[in-house]
Design a protein around this motif. Structure first.
Motif, PDB file in Angstrom:
ATOM      1  N   PHE A  30       0.505  -1.461   0.057  1.00 59.24           N
ATOM      2  CA  PHE A  30      -0.022  -0.176  -0.213  1.00 59.24           C
ATOM      3  C   PHE A  30       0.536   1.374   0.160  1.00 59.24           C
ATOM      4  CE2 PHE A  30      -3.102  -2.430   1.152  1.00 59.24           C
ATOM      5  CZ  PHE A  30      -5.172  -1.497  -0.023  1.00 59.24           C
ATOM      6  N   GLN A  31       1.222   1.096   0.670  1.00 53.79           N
ATOM      7  CA  GLN A  31       2.810   2.408   0.895  1.00 53.79           C
ATOM      8  C   GLN A  31       3.821   2.595  -0.447  1.00 53.79           C
ATOM      9  OE1 GLN A  31       5.345   2.144   3.909  1.00 53.79           O
ATOM     10  NE2 GLN A  31       4.083   1.895   5.159  1.00 53.79           N
ATOM     11  N   ARG A  32       4.350   1.417  -1.345  1.00 51.06           N
ATOM     12  CA  ARG A  32       4.423   1.673  -2.682  1.00 51.06           C
ATOM     13  C   ARG A  32       3.358   2.591  -3.238  1.00 51.06           C
ATOM     14  NH1 ARG A  32       7.560  -2.992  -5.093  1.00 51.06           N
ATOM     15  NH2 ARG A  32       5.286  -4.442  -4.485  1.00 51.06           N
ATOM     16  N   ALA A  33       2.492   1.963  -3.282  1.00 50.04           N
ATOM     17  CA  ALA A  33       1.000   2.509  -4.516  1.00 50.04           C
ATOM     18  C   ALA A  33       0.281   3.912  -3.700  1.00 50.04           C
ATOM     19  CB  ALA A  33      -0.269   1.966  -4.406  1.00 50.04           C
ATOM     20  N   THR A  34       1.043   3.971  -2.707  1.00 46.33           N
ATOM     21  CA  THR A  34       0.316   5.840  -2.779  1.00 46.33           C
ATOM     22  C   THR A  34       1.496   6.607  -2.505  1.00 46.33           C
ATOM     23  OG1 THR A  34       0.631   5.174  -0.269  1.00 46.33           O
ATOM     24  CG2 THR A  34      -1.438   4.513  -1.715  1.00 46.33           C
ATOM     25  N   GLY A  35       3.261   6.385  -3.063  1.00 52.28           N
ATOM     26  CA  GLY A  35       3.844   6.639  -3.431  1.00 52.28           C
ATOM     27  C   GLY A  35       4.858   7.045  -2.005  1.00 52.28           C
ATOM     28  N   GLN A  36       4.421   6.284  -0.721  1.00 48.00           N
ATOM     29  CA  GLN A  36       5.080   6.505   0.703  1.00 48.00           C
ATOM     30  C   GLN A  36       6.229   5.858   1.111  1.00 48.00           C
ATOM     31  OE1 GLN A  36       1.170   6.523   2.893  1.00 48.00           O
ATOM     32  NE2 GLN A  36       0.644   8.464   1.919  1.00 48.00           N
ATOM     33  N   LEU A  37       6.456   4.814   0.106  1.00 53.88           N
ATOM     34  CA  LEU A  37       7.190   3.895   0.275  1.00 53.88           C
ATOM     35  C   LEU A  37       8.708   4.641   0.261  1.00 53.88           C
ATOM     36  CD1 LEU A  37       7.834   0.908   1.795  1.00 53.88           C
ATOM     37  CD2 LEU A  37       8.233   0.486  -0.665  1.00 53.88           C
ATOM     38  N   GLU A  38       9.459   4.774   1.700  1.00 50.69           N
ATOM     39  CA  GLU A  38      10.481   4.886   1.529  1.00 50.69           C
ATOM     40  C   GLU A  38      11.764   4.076   1.347  1.00 50.69           C
ATOM     41  OE1 GLU A  38      11.381   7.933   4.728  1.00 50.69           O
ATOM     42  OE2 GLU A  38       9.304   8.258   4.728  1.00 50.69           O
TER      43      GLU A  38
END
Length: 67
Positions: A30-38
């Protein structure tokens, strides 16, 4: 996760750890899909840890069945 750590775990502990990692994997997707994955490398680490745990669990189950 190190192989030495997994070898000392029981099958139930391994199954619990797999569940925990699957939840983390879900959150990372989900973080990757929303662009929040660091930390993008964490996705790969989690996937490999799950595979490593499942492999050891299968080996332990097979060993218990033979005994």
């Amino acid at each position: 996760m190190k192989s030495a750590d997994i070898k000392t775990m029981t099958i139930d502990q391994i199954d619990d750890e797999v569940l925990k990692l699957k939840k983390e994997q879900f959150n990372l997707r989900f973080q990757r899909a929303t662009g929040q994955l660091e930390n993008t490398a964490r996705v790969r680490e989690v996937r490999r840890d799950i595979a490593r745990l499942k492999t050891f669990a299968q080996q332990k189950r097979a060993g218990a069945a033979r005994s």
